[in-house]
Design a protein around this motif. Structure first.
Motif, PDB file in Angstrom:
ATOM      1  N   MET A  30     -31.987  12.944  -6.093  1.00 51.60           N
ATOM      2  CA  MET A  30     -30.935  13.768  -5.562  1.00 51.60           C
ATOM      3  C   MET A  30     -29.560  13.273  -6.013  1.00 51.60           C
ATOM      4  N   SER A  31     -29.453  11.983  -6.373  1.00 53.40           N
ATOM      5  CA  SER A  31     -28.186  11.434  -6.828  1.00 53.40           C
ATOM      6  C   SER A  31     -27.829  11.987  -8.200  1.00 53.40           C
ATOM      7  N   ASN A  32     -26.530  12.100  -8.438  1.00 57.55           N
ATOM      8  CA  ASN A  32     -26.052  12.571  -9.727  1.00 57.55           C
ATOM      9  C   ASN A  32     -26.018  11.469 -10.771  1.00 57.55           C
ATOM     10  N   LEU A  33     -25.940  10.220 -10.339  1.00 57.09           N
ATOM     11  CA  LEU A  33     -25.739   9.095 -11.230  1.00 57.09           C
ATOM     12  C   LEU A  33     -26.721   7.995 -10.851  1.00 57.09           C
ATOM     13  N   THR A  34     -27.362   7.401 -11.861  1.00 60.23           N
ATOM     14  CA  THR A  34     -28.270   6.283 -11.627  1.00 60.23           C
ATOM     15  C   THR A  34     -27.732   5.064 -12.362  1.00 60.23           C
ATOM     16  N   ILE A  35     -27.640   3.948 -11.650  1.00 61.72           N
ATOM     17  CA  ILE A  35     -27.148   2.694 -12.217  1.00 61.72           C
ATOM     18  C   ILE A  35     -28.219   1.639 -12.003  1.00 61.72           C
ATOM     19  N   ARG A  36     -28.539   0.883 -13.085  1.00 63.98           N
ATOM     20  CA  ARG A  36     -29.644  -0.077 -13.028  1.00 63.98           C
ATOM     21  C   ARG A  36     -29.233  -1.528 -13.298  1.00 63.98           C
ATOM     22  N   SER A  37     -27.936  -1.762 -13.567  1.00 61.99           N
ATOM     23  CA  SER A  37     -27.516  -3.129 -13.882  1.00 61.99           C
ATOM     24  C   SER A  37     -26.024  -3.303 -13.629  1.00 61.99           C
ATOM     25  N   LEU A  38     -25.614  -4.556 -13.621  1.00 64.31           N
ATOM     26  CA  LEU A  38     -24.197  -4.882 -13.480  1.00 64.31           C
ATOM     27  C   LEU A  38     -23.407  -4.277 -14.636  1.00 64.31           C
ATOM     28  N   ALA A  39     -23.920  -4.396 -15.852  1.00 65.39           N
ATOM     29  CA  ALA A  39     -23.213  -3.855 -17.021  1.00 65.39           C
ATOM     30  C   ALA A  39     -23.042  -2.339 -16.910  1.00 65.39           C
ATOM     31  N   GLU A  40     -24.066  -1.643 -16.448  1.00 64.13           N
ATOM     32  CA  GLU A  40     -23.946  -0.187 -16.265  1.00 64.13           C
ATOM     33  C   GLU A  40     -22.899   0.140 -15.209  1.00 64.13           C
ATOM     34  N   LEU A  41     -22.889  -0.610 -14.118  1.00 64.11           N
ATOM     35  CA  LEU A  41     -21.923  -0.381 -13.052  1.00 64.11           C
ATOM     36  C   LEU A  41     -20.496  -0.576 -13.572  1.00 64.11           C
ATOM     37  N   GLN A  42     -20.286  -1.611 -14.363  1.00 66.14           N
ATOM     38  CA  GLN A  42     -18.961  -1.911 -14.895  1.00 66.14           C
ATOM     39  C   GLN A  42     -18.422  -0.784 -15.779  1.00 66.14           C
ATOM     40  N   GLN A  43     -19.289  -0.010 -16.393  1.00 64.61           N
ATOM     41  CA  GLN A  43     -18.858   1.100 -17.249  1.00 64.61           C
ATOM     42  C   GLN A  43     -18.120   2.192 -16.466  1.00 64.61           C
ATOM     43  N   TYR A  44     -18.333   2.248 -15.162  1.00 60.65           N
ATOM     44  CA  TYR A  44     -17.735   3.299 -14.334  1.00 60.65           C
ATOM     45  C   TYR A  44     -16.483   2.833 -13.586  1.00 60.65           C
ATOM     46  N   GLU A  45     -16.058   1.600 -13.854  1.00 59.06           N
ATOM     47  CA  GLU A  45     -14.884   1.060 -13.161  1.00 59.06           C
ATOM     48  C   GLU A  45     -13.670   1.957 -13.400  1.00 59.06           C
ATOM     49  N   GLY A  46     -12.966   2.283 -12.285  1.00 58.57           N
ATOM     50  CA  GLY A  46     -11.777   3.116 -12.365  1.00 58.57           C
ATOM     51  C   GLY A  46     -12.049   4.610 -12.368  1.00 58.57           C
ATOM     52  N   GLN A  47     -13.305   5.000 -12.279  1.00 64.77           N
ATOM     53  CA  GLN A  47     -13.668   6.416 -12.364  1.00 64.77           C
ATOM     54  C   GLN A  47     -14.146   6.972 -11.027  1.00 64.77           C
ATOM     55  N   GLU A  48     -13.913   8.275 -10.839  1.00 65.70           N
ATOM     56  CA  GLU A  48     -14.541   8.951  -9.707  1.00 65.70           C
ATOM     57  C   GLU A  48     -16.029   9.057 -10.023  1.00 65.70           C
ATOM     58  N   LEU A  49     -16.860   8.685  -9.054  1.00 62.86           N
ATOM     59  CA  LEU A  49     -18.311   8.696  -9.264  1.00 62.86           C
ATOM     60  C   LEU A  49     -18.930  10.022  -8.871  1.00 62.86           C
ATOM     61  N   GLY A  50     -18.282  10.753  -7.969  1.00 63.01           N
ATOM     62  CA  GLY A  50     -18.815  12.051  -7.588  1.00 63.01           C
ATOM     63  C   GLY A  50     -18.564  12.376  -6.137  1.00 63.01           C
ATOM     64  N   VAL A  51     -19.211  13.458  -5.724  1.00 65.19           N
ATOM     65  CA  VAL A  51     -19.058  14.006  -4.386  1.00 65.19           C
ATOM     66  C   VAL A  51     -20.445  14.345  -3.857  1.00 65.19           C
ATOM     67  N   SER A  52     -20.690  14.022  -2.604  1.00 64.61           N
ATOM     68  CA  SER A  52     -21.983  14.332  -1.977  1.00 64.61           C
ATOM     69  C   SER A  52     -22.054  15.813  -1.617  1.00 64.61           C
ATOM     70  N   GLU A  53     -23.207  16.214  -1.131  1.00 67.11           N
ATOM     71  CA  GLU A  53     -23.372  17.546  -0.545  1.00 67.11           C
ATOM     72  C   GLU A  53     -22.690  17.539   0.822  1.00 67.11           C
ATOM     73  N   PHE A  54     -22.406  18.706   1.358  1.00 60.36           N
ATOM     74  CA  PHE A  54     -21.871  18.789   2.709  1.00 60.36           C
ATOM     75  C   PHE A  54     -22.992  18.524   3.716  1.00 60.36           C
ATOM     76  N   TYR A  55     -22.624  17.847   4.790  1.00 61.13           N
ATOM     77  CA  TYR A  55     -23.551  17.556   5.882  1.00 61.13           C
ATOM     78  C   TYR A  55     -22.896  18.021   7.181  1.00 61.13           C
ATOM     79  N   THR A  56     -23.608  18.817   7.973  1.00 61.10           N
ATOM     80  CA  THR A  56     -23.095  19.340   9.235  1.00 61.10           C
ATOM     81  C   THR A  56     -23.497  18.427  10.385  1.00 61.10           C
ATOM     82  N   ILE A  57     -22.529  18.074  11.233  1.00 60.38           N
ATOM     83  CA  ILE A  57     -22.763  17.162  12.352  1.00 60.38           C
ATOM     84  C   ILE A  57     -23.004  17.978  13.627  1.00 60.38           C
ATOM     85  N   PRO A  58     -24.255  18.000  14.127  1.00 60.04           N
ATOM     86  CA  PRO A  58     -24.571  18.778  15.335  1.00 60.04           C
ATOM     87  C   PRO A  58     -24.291  17.987  16.615  1.00 60.04           C
ATOM     88  N   GLN A  59     -24.188  18.698  17.727  1.00 63.09           N
ATOM     89  CA  GLN A  59     -23.935  18.052  19.025  1.00 63.09           C
ATOM     90  C   GLN A  59     -25.049  17.063  19.377  1.00 63.09           C
TER      91      GLN A  59
END
Length: 155
Positions: free
Chosen positions: A1-30
């Motif tokens: 379900m995730s838009n982005l998959t990261i498997r290592s420190l080096a992969e994570l570092q490639q996204y530094e300074g970037q917007e990673l994304g936005v989740s789906e909306f979730y409704t909070i019930p009573q």
């Protein structure tokens, strides 16, 4: 379900300074607000008394606990990024969290995340992430802040 998959420190570092994304909306019930009140022993009327909230609250409805909205972070974060190949993940820090707008019952929220920085702590990734919890049809977010995770990658 995730838009982005990261498997290592080096992969994570490639996204530094970037917007990673936005989740789906979730409704909070009573029901979830009531369960959170039971779990935290915080039964303040503005959260659990719908009739009183209609007449006495400036929001004219019950509102989710601020900490309930914060507790949604892991669920919403997992919709944005899947961090794989981990030995362990540690919730390390929340800094400068500011609640900007109440979340009324049955509101839909989503998380927006930007990777601010990644530090290599002897093989452990320290990731600082700017988070914004947006409320559908609202200009003001529920909160903004910076969270820090420690990722212990397997290799």
């Amino acid at each position: 379900m995730s838009n982005l998959t990261i498997r290592s420190l080096a992969e994570l570092q490639q996204y530094e300074g970037q917007e990673l994304g936005v989740s789906e909306f979730y409704t909070i019930p009573q029901q979830q607000i009531n369960q959170f009140a039971d779990t935290t022993l915080d039964h303040q009327w503005i959260h659990v008394d719908a009739e009183r909230a209609k007449t006495e609250s400036p929001f004219q409805a019950t509102i989710a606990h601020g900490y309930l909205t914060v507790s949604l972070l892991p669920y919403l974060w997992s919709q944005i990024v899947s961090i794989e190949n981990l030995k362990m993940q540690v919730n390390y820090e929340i800094e400068s969290l500011r609640f900007n707008q109440a979340v009324t019952v049955e509101s839909a929220v989503r998380l927006r995340a930007k990777l601010l920085s990644v530090k290599d702590l002897r093989g452990i990734a320290k990731a600082r992430i700017e988070v914004t919890l947006e409320i559908q049809d609202s200009k003001k977010p529920a909160y903004t802040g910076v969270i820090t995770f420690l990722y212990h990658f397997s290799s």
